[in-house]
Each structure stands twice: as structure tokens, then as C-alpha cells.
Design an enzyme around this catalytic site. Structure first.
Site, PDB file in Angstrom:
ATOM      1  N   GLU A   1      -1.676   0.146   8.263  1.00 31.55           N
ATOM      2  CA  GLU A   1      -0.853  -0.911   7.666  1.00 31.55           C
ATOM      3  C   GLU A   1       0.244  -0.319   6.796  1.00 31.55           C
ATOM      4  O   GLU A   1       1.386  -0.786   6.811  1.00 31.55           O
ATOM      5  CB  GLU A   1      -1.726  -1.851   6.831  1.00 31.55           C
TER       6      GLU A   1
ATOM      7  N   GLU B   1       2.017 -11.588   5.485  1.00 36.59           N
ATOM      8  CA  GLU B   1       1.110 -10.903   6.396  1.00 36.59           C
ATOM      9  C   GLU B   1       1.694 -11.121   7.792  1.00 36.59           C
ATOM     10  O   GLU B   1       1.632 -12.219   8.340  1.00 36.59           O
ATOM     11  CB  GLU B   1      -0.306 -11.479   6.303  1.00 36.59           C
TER      12      GLU B   1
ATOM     13  N   HIS C   1       3.176  -6.947   4.313  1.00 39.52           N
ATOM     14  CA  HIS C   1       1.807  -6.564   4.661  1.00 39.52           C
ATOM     15  C   HIS C   1       1.516  -6.929   6.120  1.00 39.52           C
ATOM     16  O   HIS C   1       2.315  -7.591   6.781  1.00 39.52           O
ATOM     17  CB  HIS C   1       0.796  -7.299   3.769  1.00 39.52           C
TER      18      HIS C   1
ATOM     19  N   HIS D   1       0.831  -1.203   0.000  1.00 39.51           N
ATOM     20  CA  HIS D   1       0.000   0.000   0.000  1.00 39.51           C
ATOM     21  C   HIS D   1       0.873   1.263   0.000  1.00 39.51           C
ATOM     22  O   HIS D   1       2.076   1.203  -0.227  1.00 39.51           O
ATOM     23  CB  HIS D   1      -0.996  -0.034   1.160  1.00 39.51           C
TER      24      HIS D   1
END
Length: 297
Positions: free
Chosen positions: A124, A261, A179, A87
Site C-alpha cells: 500500500e 481508500e 490509501h 504510511h
């Protein structure tokens, strides 16, 4: 006056005679020793003086100067790693742009998303940049060339297809997208996402499925060891591995690549870890160790 002049002359003559005598006063022994000394001097040339007064190589025992020890090669010298911080912190200001669909090989998907956050508002995108910077520093210390897909210098994105192309263009030996998940409370732990076998459109992961799994397995073991975190309790059946065919960053990659993640931001226990700088350093170390293990196998 004549007598006085003769005394020093006689003493000098006696001293010369004594010097020529051997230890027992034998002049023949002294003559032999003198001859041997003269012969040695005649056959052994004197060392030439050093030009600057410093010791020459042949002045050092063994005949040569000790060589300077060479620095050991860094373990990841010559290796290229692409880090994709998940992101972009400013995606939230460009929702129209990041909602535009892009081709991910087998279908189309939005350019990017804003990512998730903890209940307290820790984004995040902020987390991924922090861990990615820490990981970059560790890999560079080991000699790797590290490329980012972005470093918060863009107004939004890049889109998921461009993120894959950056790794491909760099001819990365390994690529990782960092992430943190946004699953339900109570879902805890980390997992590594591997590319599925995808062939269609512009996607063909045939060549990277095997090495990407190898990379992911190296990361899982090292991440557990460094962070103490367990593999996710909500997918992967405890392996810490998940295979997906719907991520453009994996589908369009031509180099070994995985997503991680690092934990679930929506679970309070995981969130406590993810917001701790010391834990994030451990997470970066686990990722670096896993990447090194993969590249040096």
C-alpha cells in the site's frame, strides 16, 4: 555649330511646356494641379523616421501596435493543497517506533502502521506514493502549491498527529490522505472517509466537517467518472462516503481534509486495477478534478 546647339535647348523647352500643361495641353490646369499639390504638402507633415528603421506605433493601421495576449491565469493559482501519502515504505523496518502511541485528541493511537498489500506483495505504501506523485504533478500544472507530509525520505512515519499538523501549518485550502484498503476478498470499490464532529482534548473538527464533506463529495463523483470504479459495496451504503471519529489525521486537522481508500488490495479484481499504472493515472486525475471542483466552486 550654332544651329546644333539650339536644337537640344528647344527640345528641353518643349518638354517643360508639355509637363506644365494639363491632359489636354492646357497650362492653366497644370498650374492648378501643381498649386493643390503644393498646398497639400505644406499642410501635411512628413512622418518622422523610426529610430531603428522599424515601424513606429503610428505606422500601424489604427495608430497602435497590437498588444501581446496575456497568458490565462491557472485555475488553482494561489491555492495550497497538502497530500498525505498513506504510511511509509520503511515503516516495516521500524515497528517499535511506529507502535508508540500518540494523542489523537479524544484518545491515543499508534504512531502509524505498515499498511496493507496485495496478495502478490504490492505494498500500500508503494501505491500511495505513486498516486500521490501523479496527483502532485496534475495539481501543479493547474497552478497549485503542493506540499507532501513525506516523500519516502524519512526512516519511518511521520506519525498521524504530525501529518495533521503539516496540513495545518501549511494553511492548506484542501488536504487529502491517499490509501488503499485491506478488507476481505469480495469487498470491492473505493470510499472517501470524512471527519466526524469531534470535540475533546486537542481535537475540534467543528469548522471543517462541512467543507470536508463538500470536498469528499466532489472527489467521489470525479473518481467514478475517471476510473470507472464503483463506490464501495461493503460500507457507505453505495454513497462512497464514510464518516469516522477514530483517525488522528482527521481529528487533529484544522483545514478541510479527507482520506480516500482507492480500492481493496485484498480483492483480486481491485488489486488488478491498483497495480495498473494506467489506472493509477486515472485515479490521480479523478482526485485532481475533485479537488479543483471543490476549490473553484
Amino acid at each position: 555649330m550654332a544651329v546644333a546647339a539650339l536644337v537640344p535647348t528647344a527640345v528641353a523647352g518643349w518638354l517643360v511646356w508639355q509637363g506644365m500643361s494639363g491632359p489636354d495641353g492646357d497650362p492653366s490646369a497644370a498650374s492648378a494641379a501643381g498649386a493643390a499639390s503644393s498646398a497639400s504638402a505644406a499642410t501635411t507633415p512628413a512622418p518622422a523616421p523610426s529610430p531603428s528603421g522599424t515601424a513606429r506605433d503610428d505606422d500601424v493601421p489604427g495608430g497602435t501596435s497590437p498588444a501581446e495576449p496575456s497568458a490565462p491565469a491557472k485555475p488553482l493559482a494561489g491555492k495550497v493543497v497538502v497530500i498525505d501519502p498513506g504510511h511509509n515504505p520503511r515503516n516495516r523496518d521500524h515497528t517499535a517506533e511506529i507502535n508508540e502511541p500518540v494523542d489523537i485528541g479524544t484518545t491515543s493511537k499508534e504512531c502509524d502502521t505498515t499498511g496493507t498489500s496485495t496478495n502478490a506483495g504490492y505494498a500500500e505504501a508503494e501505491f500511495t506514493l505513486d498516486v500521490s506523485h501523479r496527483l502532485r504533478d496534475l495539481l501543479r500544472k493547474e497552478g497549485a502549491t503542493v506540499t507532501f507530509t513525506h516523500d519516502n525520505e524519512r526512516p519511518y512515519g511521520p506519525c498521524v498527529d504530525e501529518r495533521a499538523r503539516i496540513g495545518n501549518k501549511a494553511k492548506a485550502d484542501a488536504a487529502i490522505s491517499v490509501h488503499a484498503d485491506g478488507s476481505a476478498p469480495g469487498n470491492r470499490g473505493f470510499h472517501v472517509i470524512l471527519p466526524a464532529l469531534v470535540k475533546g482534548g486537542g481535537a475540534d473538527t467543528t469548522a471543517i466537517v462541512g467543507p470536508s464533506r463538500d470536498l469528499g463529495e466532489h472527489i467521489v463523483g470525479n473518481f467514478v467518472r475517471e476510473t470507472g470504479s464503483a463506490p464501495a459495496n461493503y460500507l457507505g451504503k453505495g454513497t462512497g462516503l464514510d464518516v469516522r471519529a477514530d483517525l488522528g489525521g482527521l481529528n487533529l486537522s484544522t483545514v478541510p481534509k479527507v482520506f480516500i481508500e482507492c480500492g481493496n488490495m485484498r480483492d483480486s479484481s481491485d488489486a488488478e486495477l491498483l497495480t495498473d499504472a494506467e489506472w493509477r493515472q486515472k485515479a490521480a486525475q479523478g482526485l485532481a478534478d475533485g479537488i479543483r471542483g471543490f476549490l473553484k466552486k
